[in-house]
Design an enzyme around this catalytic site. Sequence first.
Site, PDB file in Angstrom:
ATOM      1  N   ASP A   1      40.857  36.252  14.734  1.00 39.60           N
ATOM      2  CA  ASP A   1      42.139  36.557  14.104  1.00 39.60           C
ATOM      3  C   ASP A   1      42.345  38.054  13.846  1.00 39.60           C
ATOM      4  O   ASP A   1      41.512  38.717  13.235  1.00 39.60           O
ATOM      5  CB  ASP A   1      42.198  35.802  12.770  1.00 39.60           C
ATOM      6  CG  ASP A   1      43.590  35.693  12.200  1.00 39.60           C
ATOM      7  OD1 ASP A   1      44.307  36.698  12.182  1.00 39.60           O
ATOM      8  OD2 ASP A   1      43.960  34.588  11.766  1.00 39.60           O
TER       9      ASP A   1
ATOM     10  N   SER B   1      48.370  36.823  14.419  1.00 41.17           N
ATOM     11  CA  SER B   1      48.083  35.423  14.153  1.00 41.17           C
ATOM     12  C   SER B   1      49.344  34.568  14.304  1.00 41.17           C
ATOM     13  O   SER B   1      49.938  34.528  15.375  1.00 41.17           O
ATOM     14  CB  SER B   1      47.457  35.292  12.751  1.00 41.17           C
ATOM     15  OG  SER B   1      46.799  34.066  12.601  1.00 41.17           O
TER      16      SER B   1
END
Length: 251
Positions: free
Chosen positions: A150, A38
């Site tokens: 993510d 991320s």
Amino acid sequence: MKIGLALSGGGAKGIAHAGVLKVLKERNIEIHKISGTSAGALIGALFAADLEIEDIYEFFRSSNLFHPSKFAFGQPGFIKSSVFIDHISSYIPIDSFESLKLPLIVTATDLNKAKLKVFDSGSLYMSILASAAFPGVFTPVSINENVYIDGGVINNFPIDLLDDCDIKLGSYVNKIEPLNKKMKHSYDVAGRAYSISQYHRDSSKFYQADLIFEPEELYPFGLFSFRSLRKMFDIGYENASRQLDKSHLFK
């Protein structure tokens, strides 16, 4: 000695990773490989592309995340992930892992197969966008007919992907704050429960790090505290400085 660095996810708090990298550069501690998830994937890519630390900071400062032009309508997310390609390409001109100065590994979550996906070669832009597609906020990212979100959903602290390194360092920005107040809403409890679950999964891998940077001073900040970027950058820098002063790893 081959030194690897793992960078956790953490939204805006990920800018603290850049503070850590500044200290490492100042002390001539050379990183040979980076793994990131991320925000950690974005920071890792920018550093692996040999950008100056202040340019990495500027990347986050100028992202203009919540500008109306980035809003997604009729899509599974508030913000279109794809609109950030131009911003990334203005800092990293070549869309390729192979163009980077350092080996980079980033994680994403395959939404359909419910499996971890590791990217380390080929197209760079979409891979790091997939890694950073926080569910419910950013739209999922499609790559070769697979849909990704993510990487932090499955692996938020990818230090386990640095097994070929002699020394492993970790920068982690999601430490859980002790709770001293009553929670009034059900979503507060749900959010707290998710954070606890994630932290326990992540911290179970801390033993793999020879040295970990985990600043408690980040407690007051949230995933979208973009107005406090400089303060969080400084927190990362100061914490890493203290940890390295106490450690005998590089002495």
